[in-house]
Every structure is written in C-alpha cells, then in structure tokens.
Design an enzyme around this catalytic site. Structure first.
Site, PDB file in Angstrom:
ATOM      1  N   ARG A  24      23.676  11.506 -12.491  1.00 35.02           N
ATOM      2  CA  ARG A  24      23.488  12.899 -12.082  1.00 35.02           C
ATOM      3  C   ARG A  24      23.554  13.869 -13.256  1.00 35.02           C
ATOM      4  O   ARG A  24      22.963  14.956 -13.201  1.00 35.02           O
ATOM      5  CB  ARG A  24      24.540  13.279 -11.037  1.00 35.02           C
ATOM      6  CG  ARG A  24      24.271  12.719  -9.658  1.00 35.02           C
ATOM      7  CD  ARG A  24      25.320  13.190  -8.680  1.00 35.02           C
ATOM      8  NE  ARG A  24      26.659  12.772  -9.085  1.00 35.02           N
ATOM      9  CZ  ARG A  24      27.785  13.347  -8.668  1.00 35.02           C
ATOM     10  NH1 ARG A  24      27.724  14.382  -7.858  1.00 35.02           N
ATOM     11  NH2 ARG A  24      28.955  12.903  -9.055  1.00 35.02           N
ATOM     12  N   HIS A  67      30.123   1.626 -10.891  1.00 35.39           N
ATOM     13  CA  HIS A  67      30.248   3.041 -10.530  1.00 35.39           C
ATOM     14  C   HIS A  67      31.686   3.266 -10.063  1.00 35.39           C
ATOM     15  O   HIS A  67      32.139   2.604  -9.135  1.00 35.39           O
ATOM     16  CB  HIS A  67      29.254   3.397  -9.414  1.00 35.39           C
ATOM     17  CG  HIS A  67      29.219   4.850  -9.075  1.00 35.39           C
ATOM     18  ND1 HIS A  67      28.313   5.374  -8.185  1.00 35.39           N
ATOM     19  CD2 HIS A  67      29.954   5.897  -9.510  1.00 35.39           C
ATOM     20  CE1 HIS A  67      28.504   6.675  -8.070  1.00 35.39           C
ATOM     21  NE2 HIS A  67      29.505   7.010  -8.865  1.00 35.39           N
ATOM     22  N   CYS A 109      24.754   0.646  -3.249  1.00 38.26           N
ATOM     23  CA  CYS A 109      24.129   1.780  -2.554  1.00 38.26           C
ATOM     24  C   CYS A 109      24.940   2.141  -1.307  1.00 38.26           C
ATOM     25  O   CYS A 109      25.197   1.287  -0.460  1.00 38.26           O
ATOM     26  CB  CYS A 109      22.694   1.439  -2.170  1.00 38.26           C
ATOM     27  SG  CYS A 109      21.846   2.785  -1.305  1.00 38.26           S
TER      28      CYS A 109
END
Length: 697
Positions: A563, A504, A435
């Site tokens: 997304r 990610h 995060c």
C-alpha cells in the site's frame, strides 16, 4: 397478546436504529478540531500532524459517503433496474451494431473492405456515420506516436488528429507489442473444451498420492487406439510387445474402469503413452493363468526364466520408486534448478485492481526491482478466461517478473503452474496463502489454507516439483488474531520446495487494521533455514522503515512494498536515494501523465480504452490523496496509518490532489483524458478499514 408483544419488539428495534443514526449523525457533524490538538495528541489519534498554517477549519460533514460523486437526492443513481441476462446480451449486440462501434479492422485500415467477415461482422462498417458521431479528440499526442509502425486503432483513436501521413511502406508496418504472456487462441480453445494435457503435474500428483483421492466424482479412463490409460501405475496393455496384461492379481480392490479424482481437479488424465510418462506407470505384470493366446504366434508366456525376469523387474521399479520418495536428493530440488535472489531488492507486491501493468511500469521507472502481477485464480486460468489471463501480462521493462496464483487444491495449483510455465515468460510463481477476501476464503483458498497445514504441504510439493522455476509463497501470521502459526511451518515450507516466503504481519481476522507485527516476522525469519529467503510485508512507507527492518533482523532478505507504493509510488526512489522526497504537485502530475500514457498503450487509445484507463486511474487516486507532502508535516516521515486532515496545499494543484472527494479526482482525470461521458459516476472499489477508525493505529 402475541401481536402486542411483537409490535413492542418492532418499536424497540426502530427506536434503537434511530438512536444509532442520531449518534452517527452527531459524530459526523462534530469532527475532531485538529487545530486545537498538539502534535503528540494528533499522532496518538493517528492523524497526520500538518502544520497549523495549512490546516482548514473543520467542516460540517453530512452523512453522505464522501467517496462517491453521486447525487444523494437522485433515486436513479441509487436504485438501478435489474436486467435479465438475455436483455443485457440483446442490448450489447444492438450497441455493437451502432455506428459508434466501428469494426477494429475497418478502423485500422480506413477501408470497409478490410474486414474478412464482411456483412457477417458484428460491428459497424459505416465509416462516415462513425466520423459524424465520434467524440472530439483529446488534447495531446497519440500514445503510439513514438513507436514503430502505425497506430493499431486508426480512425477510432481519440488522438487520430496527431497521426502522421504515412508512406505506403510505413503503412504496412505493424506495431511491435512490448507485452508478452497473452493467451493464445488455440490454447484457450483447448482449455474451454477441457482437453489440455498436464503430464508433468499429473505425474507429480500421482507420485505424491494426490491424484487418486476422490470426494465427489469418478472419472472414466479413456482408451486411445487400444491402449489403456492407467493412473494407479499397476497395470497397462502393451501394444509393442503383444503381451496382454491382467490386473486382477495386482489391484484387487481398485476399479479397472473408473479412477477416482480429487475434487477440484480437471478431467484430463495422463495416458501411459504420453511424451513424458511417469516411471511408476510402466509396470507390466504377467499372470500365466489369465493371459490369452494370440493367433499371430504369441502363445502364453513361458514359465521359469521370463516369469522370474518380470518379477525381478517389478521389484526393481518398485524399489526405485520407494527409494525416490524416501530420498529427496535423488530428484532435482527446486533450489538446484534456478534461483531468484530477493536479497536487498525492492519488491513491488501484487496489488488487486490497482497493481495492473501500467502501474507496475510507473513503479519500475521509479526504482522498483521486482514486480509481480495481480493475484489470478487457478480455476479461472484453467477455464481459459481471458480476463484472468490478462493479469499475467508482462511488459518488456519488467526484467524480474513473477505472477501470483491462488488455489484451494494441489491438483489445480500444480496444473496451473505447469500451464503458466509452458505458455508464459515468468521468473517465478508466487502462491497466495494469505488473501483475506471472504469470497476466496469460502472456497478454501487464500488465508483459509493457514488452518490446513497438510493442504499447504501438498500444494507446495506438487507445484515446486512440476516446474523448473522458483515457487514462492505469501502468507499471513495466522487465521485468527492472537493465534499465529507461521513460525511452526517456516522450516517445513523450505523442505516442501518453496524458495522464498513473504510474511504479511497481520492475521486474516485483522485484514488491514492495526499495525503489522514485525517482531513476529523477525521471529519467523530467525527460525527459517538459510536456504529459505524470508521477506516481510506491512506498513513500509519510507526509507527509514526499510532500513530499520533490515537492520533489526539481518536474517530478513527484503521487504515487500504494497500500500505504500499506492499512496506514493516514488517510495522506491526514496529508498534507493536514502532521502525524503518533498515532491511537488507538478512532479506528481507528470507521474499521473505517465500512467495515463501507459494505460492507453495497454488498454487502447479508442473510447473504450480511454474510459478503462480513466477507471483505473480513479481507483489509484482513491489512494494517492492520502499522501501529505513532506513540507507540510511537523513530524517526518508520514506513517501509513495516519489519516490526513483537511488542509490546503502550497498551490491549487496540490490542494486538489489532497481532496477526498471523487468529484475532484474526476477533475484530475479530465486533465489527462478529456471530459468524462454524460452520466459518469465513480465509487472506489477498495476502502481500507485502516483509515476508518483512529484506534486501528
């Protein structure tokens, strides 16, 4: 002289600010004329190449932020009076006593005597006054109409006109909730009072040597019924055999009355007589020189055979403990307990704010295989915060569901996973170590852990050893751009106990700017051991992206979709059917209708539930407007980093859905949830900087 110099500096700064404002105004007033650019030039500038006949002429844009529907000239919308906590609390109580806030029990039963609190209830019991002031019903049917039992909101439901006239027997039926993982009141009270026990987590933390490291405070050991609770595993009083134990000969440097605990941990400590005490704590040391005699006939411990027997027992238990630590095969490895097969499955990523339960239900109906709840903070869960526990809710349609947690210390994470495993129905627990939010990173959690590999090791080891369900990890490539480090940890992550890892393809410094580095994800997947499932994340926006990543790197188990599902949730259908879906505006509106219906079932069909549903619907619409229909594009498929130009759709509804104005998003919400209240304004919480600059693509 000093005053003149300071005045000159101030004037220079003001001039620089004025020049910057003029420059920004010039840039906004002269947008790019996309009509004059070729398709290749548009793609190079990260602008979606829409067919010329659908493009609008470039408008003159003002400096006002286009994401807000607030009036720029109204000072009341800009400057808000700051109220004290006492004043806000008093206003909330007065508002609860108003006729519009009818008691839920009275509203459900339609009877003023249904509330057990009577006059002491904090809500209003005036049914007639409520009916006189109640807002008009919304068009459509009650979301609970087709479910068994009566509507749980009764008179307060905004669709009460569609309620059926129930028989007396039907009125006794209670709605069966299709959602699980709610926070029980007795569990919440124990968390509030800091009295919850975590025997499994504390045992593993003790075994790993993580429970005795102190940074800020010492915790006094509790004495319950004359038994001494021991954490260092070196001494204990036994009530059953009547032998009193002295610890001076064993722990000369340790304090008997106080045991240090690592910062961030709770004060609840496991006692030796807990249902599942650690084996290491059951060590009885007998010293003949300091043992006392009892009046009940138990004299001092005999020398010789009993002392030798005790010494042999200590050596045996100590040897077993060291052997268990040295040989990991002696304990059940997480991969041998229970597995979740992520290979080839469509994995909906945990999405903050928008990835709520109604949105996951929509994605599930469109083809998602695995769903995961929004990121929940461990400290808030351990404090019993109801709003944080709401992120763990699960719908019955989510057949493969996990929760994501975020913590900075091994003890908080281990105790959280034990609590979740004990109170919730989940298939796996994901630990967020990527995060990028400043508030999370400043607390030492999220992507901040990428700079602390030993902390990562302790967190994964303690968590995976505490529960019997798989523990997965989500990371970024690194903390700083250009300094990737996950490849050096990928093999260790598997040894520490994680069953899967999601990478990610961006660093923390990048946030969501620039394209994801899939080459580095491939490199990590090839270095990972066969038992560790590796998933990639970043910029998956079509079935071609999905196919390319899995074909370029067979070692990759699956791709996590984040997304891309916010902009077009039907991406799961496209991947499963291997096609570009030129979805119509009517079909998109039906998806929004399903979301509104799911939201009313989740948050409630009363006024508060309707406005909560509207809020999250508007947050979602702040992403969906970025979708450009397939039939309008010169180049297929659309890329996630392409910014849509101003264009007209094939019908009025498609044009409305393409608007970047919050006022138009509110119009869409009014089609589904009725008129907004007076003075309603909205500004989206998330504004991804991937769409702010063309060079980000």
């Amino acid at each position: 002289m000093e005053e003149e110099a300071s005045a000159a500096v101030v004037e220079e700064v003001n001039n620089m600010k004025q020049e910057e404002e003029e420059k920004e105004t010039t840039n906004f007033s002269k947008p790019i004329d996309v009509v004059e650019l070729t398709t290749e030039e548009l793609i190079a500038k990260a602008i979606a190449p829409v067919k010329k006949q659908f493009l609008r002429p470039p408008p003159v844009r003002s400096t006002t932020h286009s994401f807000s529907n607030e009036k720029p000239l109204s000072s009341s919308n800009i400057v808000k009076e700051k109220k004290s906590k006492r004043q806000s609390k008093r206003e909330r109580r007065e508002e609860q006593k108003s006729a519009l806030h009818l008691c839920p029990e009275v509203a459900k039963a339609g009877n003023v005597f249904a509330c057990r609190y009577g006059l002491k209830c904090r809500f209003s019991h005036d049914v007639e006054a409520y009916k006189a002031q109640k807002p008009a019903d919304i068009e459509g049917n009650c979301p609970f109409l087709n479910l068994d039992g009566q509507c749980p909101f009764g008179l307060s439901c905004r669709f009460s006109g569609t309620h059926k006239v129930e028989d007396p027997e039907d009125a006794l039926k209670v709605q069966k909730k299709a959602e699980v993982n709610g926070l029980k009141k007795d569990v919440q009270k124990l968390l509030w009072k800091n009295k919850t026990k975590f025997p499994k987590a504390d045992a593993q933390l003790k075994l790993l040597g993580l429970l005795n490291k102190s940074k800020t405070k010492d915790v006094e050991v509790e004495e319950e019924e004359g038994d001494q609770a021991t954490l260092n595993g070196c001494c204990a009083d036994s009530k059953d055999n009547g032998v009193q134990v002295n610890c001076d000969s064993v722990c000369k440097e340790e304090s008997f009355n106080k045991v240090p605990v690592e910062e961030g941990s709770l004060d609840d400590l496991v006692a030796i007589d807990d249902p599942q005490p650690p084996k290491k704590a059951k060590i009885e040391v007998v010293d003949n020189s300091c043992s006392s005699e009892k009046d009940n006939g138990l004299s001092s411990v005999k020398e010789g055979s009993e002392e030798i027997h005790t010494q042999t027992q200590v050596e045996k238990i100590t040897a077993d403990t060291y052997s268990a630590e040295a040989d990991k095969s002696l304990k059940l490895h997480p991969r041998e307990k229970k597995l979740v097969d992520f290979r080839g499955k469509l994995y909906l990523a945990p999405l903050t704010t928008v990835g709520n339960l109604p949105f996951r239900r929509v994605c599930k109906s469109l083809g998602a295989d695995i769903t995961c709840g929004e990121m929940a903070m461990c400290t808030n869960l351990l404090q019993g915060q109801a709003s944080e526990w709401a992120l763990l809710r699960r719908h019955s349609s989510e057949d493969l569901f996990g929760v994501q947690i975020c913590g900075a210390y091994p003890d908080t994470v281990a105790r959280t996973v034990e609590l979740i495993n004990r109170e919730c129905e989940v298939d796996f627990i994901d630990i967020n170590m990527g995060c990028p939010i400043d508030l999370v990173v400043s607390k030492g959690a999220g992507s901040s852990l990428l700079t602390k590999p030993m902390r990562i090791k302790n967190i994964i080891q303690s968590a995976s050893s505490t529960v019997d369900i798989p523990v997965t990890v989500k990371v970024r490539t690194g903390y700083f751009e250009g300094r990737n480090r996950v490849d050096s940890l990928i093999s260790d992550i598997s040894q520490w106990g994680a069953s899967a890892v999601t990478i990610h393809g961006r660093s923390r410094q990048q946030r969501y700017s620039k394209l994801a580095d899939w080459d580095y994800i491939y490199q990590c997947a090839k270095k990972a051991p066969d038992v560790l499932q590796v998933m990639g994340n970043g910029d998956v926006f079509s079935y071609l992206d999905w196919n390319k990543h899995l074909s370029d790197c067979p070692e990759l188990s699956a791709c996590m979709i984040a997304r891309g599902s916010l902009v077009k949730p039907w991406i799961f259908t496209e991947i499963k059917e291997q096609r570009h879906w030129d979805i119509s505006s009517g079909e998109r509106l039906n998806i929004l209708k399903d979301y509104a219906n799911f939201g009313l079932q989740h948050w409630g069909s009363d006024t508060k539930g309707v406005e909560t549903t509207r809020h999250f619907l508007l947050e979602w619409l702040s992403y969906t407007y970025r979708y450009v229909p397939v039939g309008l594009l010169d180049v297929i498929p659309q890329r996630l980093n392409w910014r849509p130009p101003s264009y007209c759709g094939r019908d009025d509804l498609e044009t409305l859905m393409a608007s970047e104005s919050a006022a138009d998003w509110i119009k869409i919400s009014e089609m589904l949830l009725g008129k907004v209240p007076d003075g309603f304004t909205f500004s989206p919480k998330h504004k991804s900087n991937a769409y702010d600059k063309a060079e980000n693509g």
